[in-house]
Design an enzyme around this catalytic site. Structure first.
Site, PDB file in Angstrom:
ATOM      1  CG  ASP A 211      -2.323   0.445   0.853  1.00  0.00           C
ATOM      2  OD1 ASP A 211      -2.463   1.652   0.620  1.00  0.00           O
ATOM      3  OD2 ASP A 211      -3.253  -0.381   0.789  1.00  0.00           O
ATOM      4  CG  HIS A 242      -5.379   3.383   0.672  1.00  0.00           C
ATOM      5  ND1 HIS A 242      -4.933   2.100   0.551  1.00  0.00           N
ATOM      6  CD2 HIS A 242      -6.656   3.398   0.239  1.00  0.00           C
ATOM      7  CE1 HIS A 242      -5.894   1.350   0.044  1.00  0.00           C
ATOM      8  NE2 HIS A 242      -6.950   2.106  -0.152  1.00  0.00           N
ATOM      9  CB  SER A 408      -9.922  -1.137  -1.257  1.00  0.00           C
ATOM     10  OG  SER A 408     -10.505   0.056  -0.810  1.00  0.00           O
TER      11      SER A 408
END
Length: 1038
Positions: A211, A242, A408
């Site tokens: 990520d 994120h 996600s």
């Protein structure tokens, strides 16, 4: 007088001197090690020299230094350089290298590299871009095209959205492999606290989060084991939030946003920059490092439609083959069907869809089926499971919690559960029991099937943590099949199978199931699967099987091709039974015997008597071309931010609503994934051709003419726009593949359709028409459709007033103004042709659920009533629509094929032999079809160049450059890319790499000198013989 020897020596010395001088003028390349062929990843060079990075994959692992030395010894061409990658993976052997290559000599260098024995292939180092997802809840949704202009980055589906945008999903496409993300605490809903009380908290489980990184000493995490940076930025921190959020869902410890496995060891792989950019090479290095450091679980909240991105896809296979359990988001491109994202669509990956707290499939969650297998096969069931993905609580970038939504978010929910389940198994025996297959078995077998969604929306159902825990507690390595039941009485879960029963004489119904082999990374099916009917009626079912020759890694496929025998033509009822087969794997360490397991697939099928011909419709799937690999443009030019046709164009993907409508209307719809020679026209009322892009074999054209005129087959054709000028405007340079992308065809391949319709005197034109119209009170939108320019007299033609946007449709928004004139264009035609009937319509957007504004199902029903049953609607067949004279356009005015596109790289027809595949009736598998002699054929269309498959996809050859020069040439914007994908574009420069003057002059001088030398040598020999005069007679003629 005898001449002195001095002049003779001079005459010999002159040509020798000429030869020496000539060869001294020749240009020889420097020895391979004469230049420094290594630079660091961040080094800078002359910006005036165009160069791009390429991934060189090798067939084995070795140290980077060894790979570099191998290339330096094997290559003689200049214009390339090895890039040294300074990241944590540099301490381990690797299977690839990164090089830059000057564009001026790219083709020559890549050709040399690919000829080396230890090189697997050469691919462009594509970049991946994602937009800013987590800036205080703001997510600016940006697609692949902004107002028709291409954004930087590789083509990948849009993975995130604001809650406010949920109803505004006209764009399902993004030019980036993005991170899925967006907002609730769910650990208690899945019963995680029950396992915590048993002492299972994810301890000693290594979790890789690929990520944007994570900040050191974040208060929510107990066990951040390692942070690694794979980007070209000098930081380990997450500056976007994120990666922190995803890691928090897995292992967060804050009371307001608890993760599932708080004691899991977090390994944060920072693979995206602050600018949200990544490269394939970064992923490959990070994947290799994850393998070398023995990760247990890996979460990928990324995805895209390109399942032919081989470096990425094959590395995912390698990850799972090394016993790393990979979890990935299925995509945020719902509610459209056929929108699965890679790598979640791979059978060895756990693909996760999203649901809300009411157990409804989230509108954003992508739907199946997989489209890898089309046209001959049928897609697999995906997602594997679904989990809550709306309003999920997770960690903020520094401290505190926030809520987001998206698949996600659902992906780390399942990844956190997987970490928790891994910790249930004692560490000493984990690798013996747990693997990607056994974990997927526990999840899908334990999942709770939801009421309402079908299998291509929910997979096995909502994941059930405690049920999966019970399965793993007593798990023994075995093989299984998913789904394990196909029940026609279980509707809507078994859609589309439960929507249409089986009957004799139909095309085989194909069901594609996934084999999960928990016994080993490699396995084999011991013998052909067997059908075991439960009663006598079950013998009416004939089943053929296609399946994986090798089950690797951990998974394979089993396809059932089912048809009812002719003796069952009047049978009505259910057929039940089991399909069984045995899977074996090599013995595990310490074992002597093969591991073996029996798999069972239960079938309960509904059978009806064969319907009348007038109710049977055949859908042509064979002549559809989709992305990947070709640049197939969108059908509606009004859609500015979704440029590719990638949803499969199948009855059960983006035409699934039309399929349901036809079933409701009493029609039975079958699919043909082979040429038109491979069906018996006597069985069908109508052949339905919608939005087709491929060419046609001459045998197909001949057979269809006979089928319609002599055998009474109905033909319904829905075309699309085709305009060469518009296609040229849609051409763009892709900064990732360093190649020009050119549309393979228009919305449909009108020149090919015109060839097919030529025997009936029908042809489409090249107008792009836009507007609204009404027939019998039914309002419809004509969206980027085409016009009819040829139609016989005696037929019925309907014309309406539209705006022609041929000149501007692809390049700018066309706003209707008062001074814009509209003209009547014919768009719908119906006519009898011999024993059959034909209907043509110039637009298919009204049948395609991808970007539909208004549907025209009403029109399709009336067309089928005519083509199949000769039922004439009074409005469609009004006297005012009857043609007293024919429409006719000269041949030179009809749309023509582009000669600058490598069409054979995408086509199943051009350059191929005609053959019936496993989707056809069993009796013609592998033949050329009905009433055809067996003969080989390699067809090349007039005007199409001979295709080099190595240059193939999305590429153009200018007409003047169809014959490749004998000298190496530079190419503008060219890229070898992946040889499998063939994303290449060749375009000559004005000057060759090696100027003729560098070698032709010294070569001529050398040859001249050699000839002079031979002449003087011959004269000298003759003089010697004359002096000897008295030599033997046998030498006198020498």
């Amino acid at each position: 007088m005898i001449a002195s020897p001095l002049p003779r020596r001079t005459s010999i010395a002159f040509p020798l001197i000429s030869i020496i001088v000539s060869f001294s003028l020749l240009h020889f390349p420097p020895p391979p090690n004469s230049h420094n062929h290594t630079v660091t990843l961040n080094s800078t060079d002359d910006p005036r020299i165009r160069r791009n990075n390429y991934i060189v994959r090798f067939i084995h692992y070795d140290w980077a230094q060894a790979h570099r030395d191998y290339l330096q010894l094997g290559l003689r061409s200049p214009g390339w350089c090895w890039i040294e990658r300074r990241n944590p993976a540099s301490g381990y052997p690797t299977d690839f290298g990164l090089v830059w290559i000057e564009e001026s000599g790219r083709e020559v260098v890549i050709r040399e590299i690919e000829r080396l024995g230890l090189v697997k292939d050469v691919n462009v180092d594509a970049s991946y871009r994602r937009r800013d997802l987590l800036k205080e809840g703001r997510t600016d949704r940006v697609g692949a095209f902004v107002d028709g202009k291409k954004r930087p980055g590789k083509i990948f589906t849009a993975m995130s959205f604001c809650e406010a945008e949920e109803g505004e999903r006209n764009s399902s496409f993004s030019w980036r492999r993005e991170l899925l993300s967006e907002r609730s605490q769910v650990t208690s809903l899945f019963g995680a606290d029950a396992l915590w009380t048993k002492g299972y908290t994810g301890s000693k489980v290594k979790m890789a989060v690929f990520d944007t990184g994570i900040r050191a000493n974040h208060p929510h995490f107990r066990n951040i084991k390692e942070r690694t940076n794979w980007t070209n930025e000098d930081t380990l921190n997450d500056n976007l939030g994120h990666g922190t959020f995803v890691a928090g869902v897995v292992a967060g410890g804050d009371a307001d946003c608890l993760g599932f496995a708080p004691d899991t060891e977090i390994y944060a792989f920072r693979v995206f920059t602050d600018a949200q950019v990544s490269y394939t090479s970064w992923f490959l290095d990070a994947f290799n490092y994850a393998i070398s450091t023995n990760m247990d679980v890996l979460n990928l909240s990324i995805g895209g439609p390109d399942y032919l991105d081989l470096p990425f896809v094959e590395k995912v296979w390698e990850i799972t083959a090394n016993n790393i359990i990979m979890v990935s988001a299925i995509g945020n491109d719902g509610p459209l069907y056929g929108t699965l994202n890679n790598p979640a669509d791979q059978s060895d990956v756990i693909g996760v869809g999203g649901i809300d707290y009411s157990d409804h499939i989230a509108s954003f969650s992508s739907r199946g089926m997989s489209t890898w297998e089309l046209p001959h096969g049928y897609g697999r069931v995906k997602p594997d499971v679904v989990a809550y993905g709306r309003d999920i609580m997770g960690s903020k970038i520094s401290t505190g919690c926030k809520s987001l939504s998206g698949t996600s978010v659902a992906s780390p929910v399942v990844a956190g559960m997987v970490c928790l389940l891994v910790s249930v198994i004692p560490e000493s025996s984990r690798k013996d029991i747990l693997n990607p297959a056994s974990m997927k078995q526990a999840l899908v077998e334990g999942a709770a099937k939801l009421t309402g969604p079908n299998m291509y929306e929910q997979g096995a159902g909502r994941v059930d943590l405690l049920a999966s825990y019970e399965i793993l507690k007593s798990y023994q390595p075995r093989a299984s099949i998913f789904p394990s039941v196909l029940d026609y009485s279980d509707c809507p879960y078994s859609w589309p199978f439960c929507r249409q029963p089986l009957y004799a004489g139909a095309m085989p119904v194909i069901f594609n199931a996934t084999i999960l082999n928990g016994m080993g990374v490699i396995g084999y099916i011991e013998s052909s699967p067997t059908w075991h009917p439960s009663d006598e009626e079950g013998n009416l079912l004939s089943v053929h099987f296609t399946y994986s020759e090798v089950i690797w890694p951990w998974t394979g496929y089993l396809s059932l091709h089912m048809q009812i025998k002719e003796e069952g033509a009047q049978f009505s009822g259910d057929i039940e039974g089991n399909v069984t087969f045995r899977v074996f794997s090599p013995p595990a360490q310490g074992e002597k015997e093969h591991r073996s397991s029996t798999c069972v697939l239960q079938l309960k099928l509904k059978v009806v008597p064969t319907p009348p011909r007038s109710k049977r419709v055949l859908w042509d799937q064979f002549h559809n071309i989709k992305y990947p690999p070709g640049y197939i443009p969108r059908d509606s030019l009004d859609v500015r931010n979704d440029i590719l046709d990638w949803h499969g164009d199948h009855l059960h993907t983006n035409f699934h609503i039309m399929f349901n409508m036809l079933r409701d209307a009493g029609y039975y719809v079958e699919t043909l994934g082979s040429p038109l020679t491979c069906f018996d026209a006597h069985q069908y009322g109508t052949l339905l051709l919608v939005d087709l892009e491929d060419e046609y074999f001459p045998e197909e054209i001949e057979k269809l003419r006979d089928d319609v005129i002599n055998n009474g087959l109905g033909l319904a054709v829905f075309g699309e726009w085709y305009n060469v000028d518009t296609m040229v405007k849609m051409r763009f340079f892709d900064d990732n593949t360093r190649s020009w992308w050119t549309p393979v065809t228009g919305g449909a391949n009108i020149p090919a359709l015109n060839d097919l319709l030529a025997p009936f005197g029908i042809a489409f034109g090249d107008k792009i028409l836009k507007g609204d119209f009404s027939i019998d009170g039914e309002q419809s939108r004509y969206a980027s459709g085409t016009d009819i320019v040829r139609f016989p007299s005696g037929g019925y033609v309907h014309s309406f007033s539209f705006l022609d946007i041929s000149e501007s449709g692809a390049t700018q928004n066309v706003l209707r103004t008062a001074d814009m004139a509209t003209v009547d264009f014919p768009i719908l035609g119906l006519i009898e042709a011999g024993e059959g009937r034909i209907a043509v319509y110039g637009d298919s957007n009204c049948l395609d659920s991808s970007h539909m504004v208004t549907n025209c199902y009403w029109l399709l029903r009336r067309i089928l009533d005519f083509t199949s049953g000769n039922i004439r609607d009074p409005v469609l067949f009004s006297n005012s629509a009857k043609q007293d004279s024919s429409l006719y356009e000269e041949d030179n005015q009809l749309p023509s094929r582009r000669t600058d596109v490598n069409f054979s790289a995408y086509s199943a027809v051009v350059g191929k032999e005609i053959s019936c595949g496993s989707d056809t009736r069993f009796e013609i598998w592998g033949t050329k079809g009905y009433n055809l002699q067996v003969r080989g054929r390699n067809r090349r269309l007039p005007g199409f160049p001979v295709i080099d498959l190595g240059r193939g996809l999305n590429s153009s050859n200018h007409t003047s450059n169809l014959r490749r020069p004998k000298v190496s040439v530079k190419s503008r914007g060219d890229s070898v890319g992946n040889s499998y994908l063939g994303l290449l574009y060749g375009e000559e420069h004005d000057m060759p790499v090696l100027a003729t003057s560098h070698w032709i002059v010294p070569a001529l001088v050398a040859v001249t000198g050699l000839l002079v030398f031979l002449s003087f040598w011959r004269i000298r020999q003759k003089r010697r013989r004359r002096r000897k005069g008295s030599g033997p007679g046998r030498f006198s003629n020498l």
